[in-house]
Design an enzyme around this catalytic site. Structure first.
Site, mmCIF file in Angstrom:
data_model
loop_
_atom_site.group_PDB
_atom_site.id
_atom_site.type_symbol
_atom_site.label_atom_id
_atom_site.label_comp_id
_atom_site.label_asym_id
_atom_site.label_seq_id
_atom_site.Cartn_x
_atom_site.Cartn_y
_atom_site.Cartn_z
ATOM 1 N N CYS A 275 12.242 6.420 -10.030
ATOM 2 C CA CYS A 275 10.908 6.677 -10.432
ATOM 3 C C CYS A 275 10.287 5.504 -11.049
ATOM 4 O O CYS A 275 10.803 5.106 -12.031
ATOM 5 C CB CYS A 275 11.108 8.008 -11.481
ATOM 6 S SG CYS A 275 9.655 8.330 -12.421
ATOM 7 N N CYS B 111 9.562 6.176 -14.953
ATOM 8 C CA CYS B 111 10.621 6.316 -16.131
ATOM 9 C C CYS B 111 10.552 4.839 -16.929
ATOM 10 O O CYS B 111 10.396 3.793 -16.307
ATOM 11 C CB CYS B 111 11.683 6.647 -15.496
ATOM 12 S SG CYS B 111 12.165 8.478 -15.095
ATOM 13 N N HIS C 212 11.888 12.753 -17.686
ATOM 14 C CA HIS C 212 11.352 12.691 -16.128
ATOM 15 C C HIS C 212 11.401 14.319 -15.788
ATOM 16 O O HIS C 212 10.566 14.590 -15.082
ATOM 17 C CB HIS C 212 12.477 11.901 -15.459
ATOM 18 C CG HIS C 212 11.983 11.876 -14.000
ATOM 19 N ND1 HIS C 212 10.991 11.192 -13.392
ATOM 20 C CD2 HIS C 212 12.534 12.817 -12.796
ATOM 21 C CE1 HIS C 212 11.150 11.369 -11.902
ATOM 22 N NE2 HIS C 212 11.744 12.378 -11.635
ATOM 23 N N ASN D 221 -3.381 15.610 -11.816
ATOM 24 C CA ASN D 221 -2.761 16.121 -10.554
ATOM 25 C C ASN D 221 -1.400 16.482 -10.849
ATOM 26 O O ASN D 221 -0.619 15.640 -10.894
ATOM 27 C CB ASN D 221 -3.004 15.022 -9.447
ATOM 28 C CG ASN D 221 -4.211 14.904 -9.079
ATOM 29 O OD1 ASN D 221 -5.194 15.396 -9.357
ATOM 30 N ND2 ASN D 221 -4.444 13.636 -8.484
ATOM 31 N N SER E 197 2.156 11.966 -6.328
ATOM 32 C CA SER E 197 2.951 11.211 -5.503
ATOM 33 C C SER E 197 4.346 10.829 -6.534
ATOM 34 O O SER E 197 5.080 10.560 -5.934
ATOM 35 C CB SER E 197 2.452 9.982 -4.989
ATOM 36 O OG SER E 197 1.690 9.282 -6.065
ATOM 37 N N HIS F 187 7.257 12.786 -12.374
ATOM 38 C CA HIS F 187 7.091 12.329 -13.718
ATOM 39 C C HIS F 187 5.986 13.095 -14.343
ATOM 40 O O HIS F 187 4.874 12.806 -13.853
ATOM 41 C CB HIS F 187 7.467 10.903 -13.844
ATOM 42 C CG HIS F 187 7.915 10.422 -14.953
ATOM 43 N ND1 HIS F 187 8.994 9.965 -15.368
ATOM 44 C CD2 HIS F 187 7.150 10.460 -16.418
ATOM 45 C CE1 HIS F 187 9.197 9.812 -16.679
ATOM 46 N NE2 HIS F 187 7.965 9.958 -17.459
ATOM 47 N N HIS G 288 2.655 13.137 -15.639
ATOM 48 C CA HIS G 288 1.625 11.979 -16.018
ATOM 49 C C HIS G 288 0.249 12.378 -15.692
ATOM 50 O O HIS G 288 0.196 13.529 -14.813
ATOM 51 C CB HIS G 288 2.006 10.728 -15.082
ATOM 52 C CG HIS G 288 1.745 10.699 -13.820
ATOM 53 N ND1 HIS G 288 2.595 11.447 -12.931
ATOM 54 C CD2 HIS G 288 0.674 10.276 -13.017
ATOM 55 C CE1 HIS G 288 2.002 11.555 -11.918
ATOM 56 N NE2 HIS G 288 1.117 10.686 -11.765
ATOM 57 N N GLN H 258 -4.035 10.741 -15.434
ATOM 58 C CA GLN H 258 -4.773 9.648 -14.952
ATOM 59 C C GLN H 258 -6.174 9.454 -15.752
ATOM 60 O O GLN H 258 -6.593 10.540 -16.183
ATOM 61 C CB GLN H 258 -4.886 9.420 -13.408
ATOM 62 C CG GLN H 258 -3.733 9.389 -12.704
ATOM 63 C CD GLN H 258 -4.015 9.107 -11.030
ATOM 64 O OE1 GLN H 258 -4.730 8.141 -10.951
ATOM 65 N NE2 GLN H 258 -3.734 9.784 -10.383
HETATM 66 O O1 LIG Z 1 -3.556 8.141 -7.754
HETATM 67 P P1 LIG Z 1 -2.459 9.003 -6.616
HETATM 68 O O2 LIG Z 1 -1.781 9.679 -7.699
HETATM 69 O O3 LIG Z 1 -1.572 8.107 -6.155
HETATM 70 O O4 LIG Z 1 -3.180 9.902 -5.685
HETATM 71 C C1 LIG Z 1 -3.874 11.171 -5.963
HETATM 72 O O5 LIG Z 1 -4.922 11.131 -6.918
HETATM 73 C C2 LIG Z 1 -6.051 10.489 -6.446
HETATM 74 C C3 LIG Z 1 -7.032 10.728 -7.560
HETATM 75 O O6 LIG Z 1 -7.321 12.106 -7.755
HETATM 76 C C4 LIG Z 1 -6.614 10.811 -5.083
HETATM 77 O O7 LIG Z 1 -7.719 9.952 -4.893
HETATM 78 C C5 LIG Z 1 -5.606 10.572 -4.190
HETATM 79 O O8 LIG Z 1 -5.854 11.135 -2.861
HETATM 80 C C6 LIG Z 1 -3.884 11.269 -4.648
HETATM 81 O O9 LIG Z 1 -3.273 11.422 -3.589
#
Ligand SMILES: O=P(O)(O)O[C@H]1O[C@H](CO)[C@@H](O)[C@H](O)[C@H]1O
Ligand SMILES: O=P(O)(O)O[C@H]1O[C@H](CO)[C@@H](O)[C@H](O)[C@H]1O
Lengths: 346, 346
Positions: free
Chosen positions: B51, B54, B114, B154, B162, B165, B167, B169
């Protein structure tokens, strides 16, 4: 260093609906460790006894399909809109507003052959689909309770399509839906200012620039719009400014079938897979008013990004802030344009 | 027959962004033969050597994570927005408009562990996440090049996440993104008319009606908005009209952590699965202007509809016409409210 649209993050304006999108050209190199989609299964039988759209089979609710050849239309067994909805309104102050909505939802089978898709059908058979769209648009549109007719196709399981039999839908409603309403407003403003349709002027410029044009015939152009959101989003625009499909001449109907096939062949060839998308026609409302500003077009919103199994997720930032894309519309156009014109399965 | 919002198809108005949505209450009985999602895997190790989030592990581009405990923030290795984008504009007539966009993108690890998710974390540890949001909002917001700070999470592979873990943004930008811009406009209009924030008045009414309220503590309410689009869409709204998280008092920060946990426990309990969603804070822009109309809130957009593996697809009609939902917001609220308050894994 000068600002370069092919290289630097930027926003683009969609003059058709008034929204902006975010383009991050440098981000295409990002590795992907996220969800991998199931690949669309490559071979299907011509007839599937378990398919509720195949000729002669039983549908939900005990209806039996006729032994049809070519196209077949019926009222959706699980319509989101109904004809007998009583009119009414909730108006509990400006923060609680609701209105009843009625309409008619139909399903259109494109072919009796379970194994086909639009790019694999003959142009003359797609032309039959276009003719059925016209008949349905006329019938629904002349119903005084129907003011907008939305013709669309969801293709592929990853686009929520629950049955791979080649088919589309029509949801027609009393109210004018959100997206056509936005496009209506933008086209009207433009038309009043210039005396020409927005998409007419847009198309003329694109035909000169050429960078985003994919394919054309006598009556239609397929292109990647300057403001495309989805990685390989495209649009089919009529060369002659017509408000709806009923205004198309005989040859133009065939040309629509022809470009629908050509565009979807590109799509299938891109990742050598049956390419999923939602597509649909945008046309003038059918409320009896005149809409000289409206210009017939068809949107294609396909989710795949990197391969047959890795799609773009419109989540997080896209839902909360601004839709975002990685490859530029110009790069997408280039890739689609460079593909062989013959379907990869042939 | 009278129009009944619990029974008949209707449209609802979202006063926060000005859009309408379509509700088809009768359609919840529709069978589903479409795509079935992979269930989120139930157990994860506390540390995963593969990961990239981590502690101690290597990320893309050769960066090495410190041996952190609790939260950890770093600049996204694949930022969609960059600080060194040269300013510039394309203004090729009204149909071809683009503007350069710059900004800073960060990743926030919620915990070194994790195996955790927000509903399984202790309130005091979620409170550390809220504190880090505040620090980041302050730092980014005081940067003269940053005029909007979008904090979001997300969660789950089906939401494009993706890495499992725990998290979130932060994407911060020079421009004000599309959604906050719409909400800004609507809130301003309302505030100028009434002298109170839109969400203050909305909240007061919902607290009296009770039908859509899920949970509350001294400082926050979790509810299903009247205009929810996603099947189990919710919103957390601050009881006191504050413009951003920096205006929260000490106790309010803890209460935000508390309600974040309570709401996501409901979500996990609904289908006894780790419930996927995109969530994010909406706050006033950080362009130095005053925004008395802005009222801090957090949106949750979860895709699951019927079970841990069947989601709602926003495709076709939703993309081309109007977003549509099957179960009513009131039914969704009822189901969430009736769930046990203890996480199903305990
Ligand atoms: O930034 P990550 O987690 O790789 O990517 C994810 O979040 C982003 C922001 O919402 C999006 O634009 C991506 O399509 C999604 O896969
Ligand atoms: O009508 P279908 O194919 O069962 O359902 C599909 O298309 C509809 C219209 O775009 C969407 O509302 C559904 O979410 C989708 O699964």
């Amino acid at each position: 260093m000068n600002f370069n649209i092919e290289e630097h993050p930027h926003k683009r304006y969609n003059p058709l609906n008034g929204d902006w999108i975010l383009v991050s050209p440098h981000r295409a190199k990002r590795p992907w460790q996220g969800q991998v989609e199931k690949q669309a299964s490559q071979e299907r039988p011509k007839y599937d006894p378990g398919c509720y759209l195949c000729p002669g089979n039983e549908r939900a609710g005990g209806h039996k399909n006729p032994d049809y050849k070519g196209t077949f239309v019926f009222t959706n067994d699980f319509s989101a809109l109904l004809t007998d909805t009583p009119p009414g309104e909730i108006n509990d102050g400006e923060l609680f507003q609701a209105k009843s909505e009625s309409g008619i939802c139909k399903v259109i089978c494109f072919s009796e052959d379970h194994s086909l898709t639009i790019p694999e059908m003959e142009v003359e058979n797609i032309r039959n689909v276009v003719d059925l769209w016209c008949l349905q648009f006329e019938e629904l549109g002349s119903n005084p309770q129907i003011n907008y007719v939305q013709i669309f196709e969801n293709k592929g399981a990853i686009m929520g399509c629950s049955n791979p039999h080649p088919h589309g839908q029509i949801w027609s409603s009393e109210g004018i839906p959100v997206e056509p309403e936005k496009e209506s407003r933008a086209q009207k403003t433009y038309f009043e200012k210039h005396g020409r349709t927005l998409l007419n002027d847009y198309l003329q410029t694109e035909l000169v620039k050429e960078t985003r044009v994919l394919e054309q015939n006598d009556s239609f152009v397929a292109l990647v719009p300057f403001w495309a959101v989805w990685p390989f989003e495209t649009m089919i625009v009529s060369k002659r400014p017509v408000q709806n499909i009923l205004q198309l001449k005989d040859k133009e109907r065939t040309d629509l079938a022809d470009i629908y096939k050509k565009l979807t062949i590109m799509y299938d060839n891109l990742f050598e897979t049956s390419f999923a998308y939602s597509a649909g026609l945008h046309q003038a409302p059918t409320d009896g008013k005149d809409y000289p500003e409206w210009h017939l077009h068809m949107h294609f919103y396909p989710p795949l990004l990197r391969s047959a199994t890795v799609k773009k997720f419109m989540v997080g930032y896209e839902m909360l802030a601004t839709p975002q894309r990685d490859i530029t519309p110009e790069q997408a156009a280039q890739r689609l344009r460079d593909l062989p014109k013959i379907h990869y399965k042939k």
